[in-house]
Every structure is written in C-alpha cells, then in structure tokens.
Design a protein around this motif. Structure first.
Motif, short mmCIF file in Angstrom:
data_model
loop_
_atom_site.label_atom_id
_atom_site.label_comp_id
_atom_site.label_asym_id
_atom_site.label_seq_id
_atom_site.Cartn_x
_atom_site.Cartn_y
_atom_site.Cartn_z
N ILE A 1 0.90 -1.35 -0.15
CA ILE A 1 0.03 -0.10 0.04
C ILE A 1 0.89 1.24 -0.01
O ILE A 1 1.79 1.26 0.67
CB ILE A 1 -0.97 0.07 1.38
N SER A 2 0.58 2.16 -1.05
CA SER A 2 1.32 3.44 -0.94
C SER A 2 0.59 4.45 -0.13
O SER A 2 1.33 5.16 0.37
CB SER A 2 1.39 4.01 -2.56
N GLU A 3 -0.58 4.60 -0.27
CA GLU A 3 -1.37 5.60 0.45
C GLU A 3 -2.86 5.12 0.68
O GLU A 3 -3.36 4.16 0.09
CB GLU A 3 -1.33 6.86 -0.26
N LYS A 4 -3.41 5.38 1.94
CA LYS A 4 -4.98 5.10 2.13
C LYS A 4 -5.48 6.46 2.89
O LYS A 4 -4.99 7.02 3.55
CB LYS A 4 -4.92 3.61 2.77
N SER A 5 -6.81 6.15 2.62
CA SER A 5 -7.54 7.30 3.11
C SER A 5 -8.31 6.73 4.55
O SER A 5 -7.84 5.78 5.08
CB SER A 5 -8.67 7.83 2.13
N GLU A 6 -8.83 7.68 5.22
CA GLU A 6 -9.33 7.38 6.58
C GLU A 6 -10.46 6.17 6.48
O GLU A 6 -10.79 5.56 7.26
CB GLU A 6 -9.91 8.80 7.19
N ILE A 7 -11.16 6.44 5.36
CA ILE A 7 -11.96 5.15 4.84
C ILE A 7 -11.28 3.93 5.06
O ILE A 7 -12.18 2.76 5.48
CB ILE A 7 -12.90 5.61 3.74
N PHE A 8 -10.33 3.68 4.66
CA PHE A 8 -9.67 2.44 4.54
C PHE A 8 -9.12 1.92 5.84
O PHE A 8 -8.06 1.92 6.15
CB PHE A 8 -8.62 2.55 3.53
N ASP A 9 -9.98 1.40 6.51
CA ASP A 9 -9.79 1.01 8.06
C ASP A 9 -9.49 -0.57 8.21
O ASP A 9 -9.25 -1.06 6.96
CB ASP A 9 -10.89 1.28 9.07
N ASP A 10 -9.35 -1.10 9.44
CA ASP A 10 -8.90 -2.41 9.60
C ASP A 10 -9.96 -3.34 8.70
O ASP A 10 -9.56 -4.75 8.78
CB ASP A 10 -8.60 -2.73 10.95
N GLN A 11 -10.98 -2.68 8.30
CA GLN A 11 -11.94 -4.05 7.97
C GLN A 11 -11.65 -4.25 6.25
O GLN A 11 -12.22 -5.11 5.64
CB GLN A 11 -13.47 -3.31 7.80
N PHE A 12 -10.77 -3.22 5.84
CA PHE A 12 -10.24 -3.32 4.31
C PHE A 12 -8.98 -3.92 4.23
O PHE A 12 -7.92 -3.59 4.90
CB PHE A 12 -10.63 -1.99 3.92
N SER A 13 -8.83 -4.62 3.16
CA SER A 13 -7.53 -5.01 2.65
C SER A 13 -7.39 -5.34 1.16
O SER A 13 -8.35 -5.42 0.69
CB SER A 13 -7.10 -6.51 3.41
N VAL A 14 -6.21 -5.16 0.77
CA VAL A 14 -6.05 -5.23 -0.80
C VAL A 14 -4.77 -6.29 -0.92
O VAL A 14 -4.15 -6.37 -0.30
CB VAL A 14 -5.55 -3.89 -1.47
N GLU A 15 -4.87 -6.93 -2.12
CA GLU A 15 -3.97 -7.74 -2.35
C GLU A 15 -3.99 -8.07 -3.94
O GLU A 15 -4.72 -7.92 -4.82
CB GLU A 15 -4.36 -9.34 -1.85
#
Lengths: 114, 116
Positions: B54-68
């Motif tokens: 992850i390069s950058e994430k917003s406040e919306i992207f909390d622990d419930q979210f993940s990317v792969e």
C-alpha cells in the motif's frame, strides 16, 4: 482540507448548443487537474489532464481551462450531442508520495435534449 | 484497446459477511487504486498500491479493508465484515507510471455492492 467544488450541479441544454462547467479547488500542493466524463453506472473516463503550467487543453469538442492563481478550471463543450449527457467530474491531484491521490468534485450532471 | 475489468458487476451480501471484489488492471500498469462512490455522492479515494504494498490510504480504509495482488494479474479488495454503509459502487483503477509526475488513471466499470 482538500476540496473540489463544481457548478452548476445540473444543467439541461439543447442539442447543438455550447455549455461551460465550472470547478474551484483548494487542493495543496497542486499537481494536476483532470476532467472526467462518467456515464450512469460506469467508471469515469478521462477527458483532459492539465498541470500547473498549462492554461488550456482541448480534446475534440471539449476544451478545459486552468487558472492556477485563482484555483479555477472550466470545461467548455462545443456543439453538444445527445451522447454528451453524463456527469462531468473535476478531479484534482495533490503532489504527495503516492503521486496520484485524487480528490473528486461532486460533478455536474449534464442532460442534452433533442 | 486494453481496459480495466472488474467482477462481479453486482454483489449482494448480508451484513457481517466478507466480500472480495476483483479487478484485472491493464497489463503493463504499475499503480493500482480502489475508489468508492456511495449513491448520489462523490467518488472517494480508498487506497493506492504499488510494488506489492500500500502506497497511500484514506481514513475510509480502516482495518476492515485489505487489498492484495495474489498473482500477476488480479488486484482484490476485501471487506472483512460488511456494514450497511459499505453499500456503494467500488471502482478499481490503474495507471502506467509509478512516479510523482502526473499520469492518467484508467477506471474499471465498477462493482455495485449492496449490503442487506
């Protein structure tokens, strides 16, 4: 807080007429400004991208202007067509480490009527 | 012309369930993004991804979210325990340049997520 505001929220014009959409932003530091066209239920499609040093850029019947001093941009559509009916979104990119975190405006919903 | 694709086009799930939204970015692109658009609201940035992190994430992207990026082509967004307010259109985007210079982001058609 970075913000992008657009006006008008919606616009109805007759086919063949011209129109101009406005965008004001408070994104800092500024990297570039983009105009996107978004059809209902679809992803945004890029129309133009302008950096700090560019005042105007055209893409067919679309012409965008940028005044970096007043932090304003406009999108002018010439000789509108029915297919121009869509939302037009002003998007500003700040110069951050990721390079391209975009701040979106709320869009102007354009309807072109025959 | 190459394009970003997303599946499914529409996902309906029960509150509390996990969902995985899938994206196939344009093949030679280096930066990948997720955005969401709640009905009637602005498109909002969630996360950017480069070089397998992850390069950058917003406040919306909390622990419930993940990317792969599980393989060389797919880019996924996982929501661990969905909430009603996660209902939105989720857009994936990719861009060819991984520097601070401007570059164009190409958006997919979106996945409409409905949480009941």
């Amino acid at each position: 807080k970075n913000q992008v505001e657009q006006s008008p929220q919606s616009l109805i014009i007759l086919e063949g007429k011209n129109c101009t959409l406005q965008c004001n932003y408070t994104v800092s530091p500024f990297s570039n400004l983009r105009w996107y066209k978004q059809d209902t239920g679809r992803g945004p499609v890029s129309l133009t991208i302008m950096t700090f040093s560019e005042n105007t850029k055209s893409n067919g019947r679309y012409t965008a202007t940028l005044d970096a001093d007043t932090k304003q941009s406009s999108l002018h559509i010439t000789a509108s067509q029915l297919s121009d009916s869509a939302s037009y979104i002003c998007v500003v990119s700040g110069n951050n480490n990721a390079g391209n975190m975009l701040t979106f405006g709320g869009g102007t919903r354009l309807m072109v009527k025959p | 012309e190459p394009e970003v694709t997303q599946t499914p086009s529409h996902q309906v799930t029960q509150m509390g369930q996990e969902v995985i939204l899938r994206c196939v970015p344009i093949s030679n692109h280096l930066y990948f993004y997720w955005y969401r658009q709640i009905l009637g609201q602005k498109v909002e940035f969630l996360v950017s991804f480069y070089n397998n992190e992850i390069s950058e994430k917003s406040e919306i992207f909390d622990d419930q979210f993940s990317v792969e990026r599980p393989d060389g082509s797919n880019f996924t967004l996982k929501i661990r325990s969905t909430k009603l307010e996660d209902s939105a259109m989720y857009f994936c985007a990719s861009s060819p340049v991984g520097t601070r210079s401007y570059n164009e982001q190409f958006f997919g058609p979106g996945t409409r997520l409905t949480v009941l």
